[in-house]
Scaffold this active site. Structure first.
Site, PDB file in Angstrom:
ATOM      1  N   HIS A  65      34.368  31.592  46.211  1.00  0.00           N
ATOM      2  CA  HIS A  65      34.945  30.257  46.375  1.00  0.00           C
ATOM      3  C   HIS A  65      33.989  29.139  45.980  1.00  0.00           C
ATOM      4  O   HIS A  65      34.368  28.208  45.269  1.00  0.00           O
ATOM      5  CB  HIS A  65      35.408  30.051  47.815  1.00  0.00           C
ATOM      6  CG  HIS A  65      36.626  30.832  48.177  1.00  0.00           C
ATOM      7  ND1 HIS A  65      37.157  30.853  49.460  1.00  0.00           N
ATOM      8  CD2 HIS A  65      37.438  31.636  47.441  1.00  0.00           C
ATOM      9  CE1 HIS A  65      38.219  31.629  49.484  1.00  0.00           C
ATOM     10  NE2 HIS A  65      38.400  32.122  48.276  1.00  0.00           N
ATOM     11  N   LYS A  95      41.559  30.479  52.815  1.00  0.00           N
ATOM     12  CA  LYS A  95      40.555  30.717  53.851  1.00  0.00           C
ATOM     13  C   LYS A  95      39.865  32.061  53.568  1.00  0.00           C
ATOM     14  O   LYS A  95      40.459  32.936  52.910  1.00  0.00           O
ATOM     15  CB  LYS A  95      41.218  30.694  55.236  1.00  0.00           C
ATOM     16  CG  LYS A  95      42.371  31.699  55.412  1.00  0.00           C
ATOM     17  CD  LYS A  95      41.871  33.089  55.696  1.00  0.00           C
ATOM     18  CE  LYS A  95      42.936  34.126  55.586  1.00  0.00           C
ATOM     19  NZ  LYS A  95      42.368  35.497  55.559  1.00  0.00           N
TER      20      LYS A  95
END
Length: 372
Positions: A124, A142
């Site tokens: 990420h 998430k």
């Protein structure tokens, strides 16, 4: 009210009111009724803009994103993936016209407004750096990063480039949570005292899959703990500042199971039990002076049961639909990008990441990217 363009606070949420119209508030059900609608200039711009979404990743969540847009008569604008063949197949399935030859090309595409990142946790930050630096708004799956240092770097980049950064935490967008929070804030249940969270999945004990793979940032905390802690933060008055925990490791060295005790400065207390190899009911219990609330099948819940302390009376509350989880996220993200509303709760995301980072530090558990 007529003839004004202003902002009202209704059930704890700021709502931009149109320039001309007649309004009435149904306080019991939290509904703002509008008739004779005429938009002010800023509201008109929000309504006219249709944002172009790109997905970085072609997994389960990317499919749900494509389906969420399709449910509203829209399509993803483009798709990027490390495996080009998968991106081509994904595009064909959903009628997406643009497939990038290289992942990096999505950041260079001037037509892209919002990028949804749904790759493994440990990738990420590298994608966030590129997307935010390129001036793209980002909704990131998430856990948004591995740790607080990475997240604060991303937050700073978002601020520097004047874009929206948000974690795709469904708890902050499902109507059931918004309704319960609004009623809590109105004082309907009295003082908050205790929260209990259970989240247990039974994953095949295969140390090569992503859940147990240290090289893919596996483990219970980043995969399911983030949901439990986000649930707590949604209802607690402030971030817990006292945390104790225990952990059981999988053979790969990632956290397979954990128990956590938390307390904040208001002395609201919480417990969390997590497991990747022991099935538990997905249940959250929130205890107040005047009632306790049981919420089932979180994070994408749609029903809660309120039991009142004085007489034991039960109230069943339903709001929203589990199947529309990504639609709610898309709507709130676009409202944030347009400036019409601030519903992404990056402050809560920062608090949750602080807690997860602190807990892993206490355990002495790190990922390869944190050891270089």
């Amino acid at each position: 009210m007529q003839g004004l363009c202003l902002t009202a606070v209704f059930f704890g949420r700021k709502i931009g009111l149109p320039e001309c119209g007649i309004f009435s508030a149904d306080e019991k059900h939290g509904i703002l009724k509008i008739s004779e609608l005429k938009l002010c200039d800023s509201e008109r711009r929000y309504q006219m803009k249709e944002y172009k979404w790109a997905t970085l990743g072609c997994g389960v969540i990317a499919n749900q994103l494509a389906q969420a847009l399709a449910a509203n008569g829209r399509k993803l604008y483009s798709v990027a993936n490390r495996t080009h063949e998968k991106a081509v197949a994904f595009a064909a399935q959903y009628g997406i016209e643009k497939v990038y030859d290289r992942v990096e090309d999505v950041f260079l595409d001037e037509d892209v407004d919002i990028i949804y990142i749904s790759t493994p946790h440990n990738t990420h930050i590298s994608y966030l750096r590129k997307a935010l630096s390129a001036g793209k708004h980002v909704l990131c799956e998430k856990s948004i990063t591995l740790n607080s240092d990475e997240l604060m770097e991303a937050v700073q980049l978002a601020e520097q480039n004047h874009v929206i950064l948000a974690e795709a935490m469904t708890i902050y967008h499902m109507p059931i949570y918004k309704e319960l929070r609004a009623r809590m804030d109105a004082g309907e249940f009295g003082e908050l005292r205790l929260l209990q969270m259970n989240f247990g999945s039974y994953k095949a004990y295969d140390m090569k899959n992503r859940f147990f793979n240290r090289a893919l940032a596996g483990g219970a905390m980043l995969d399911i703990g983030v949901y439990a802690l986000s649930f707590l933060r949604w209802f607690m008055s402030s971030k817990p500042d006292q945390i104790l925990s225990q952990v059981k490791y999988a053979p790969t060295g990632v956290d397979e199971q954990a128990s956590i005790l938390l307390k904040n400065k208001e002395e609201e207390m919480a417990t969390v039990i997590l497991s990747l190899h022991a099935k538990q009911p997905k249940r959250g219990t929130i205890s107040f002076d005047k009632a306790y609330i049981e919420l089932f099948e979180y994070p994408r819940g749609e029903e809660a049961v309120i039991t009142y302390t004085e007489d034991g009376k039960k109230e069943v509350v339903t709001a929203g639909s589990t199947e529309k989880a990504l639609e709610y996220e898309v709507a709130d993200m676009e409202a944030a990008v347009s400036g019409a509303a601030a519903e992404m709760h990056l402050d809560y995301t920062i608090d949750v990441m602080d807690m997860m980072t602190s807990i892993r530090k206490d355990w002495g558990m790190t990922y390869p990217e944190e050891e270089n």
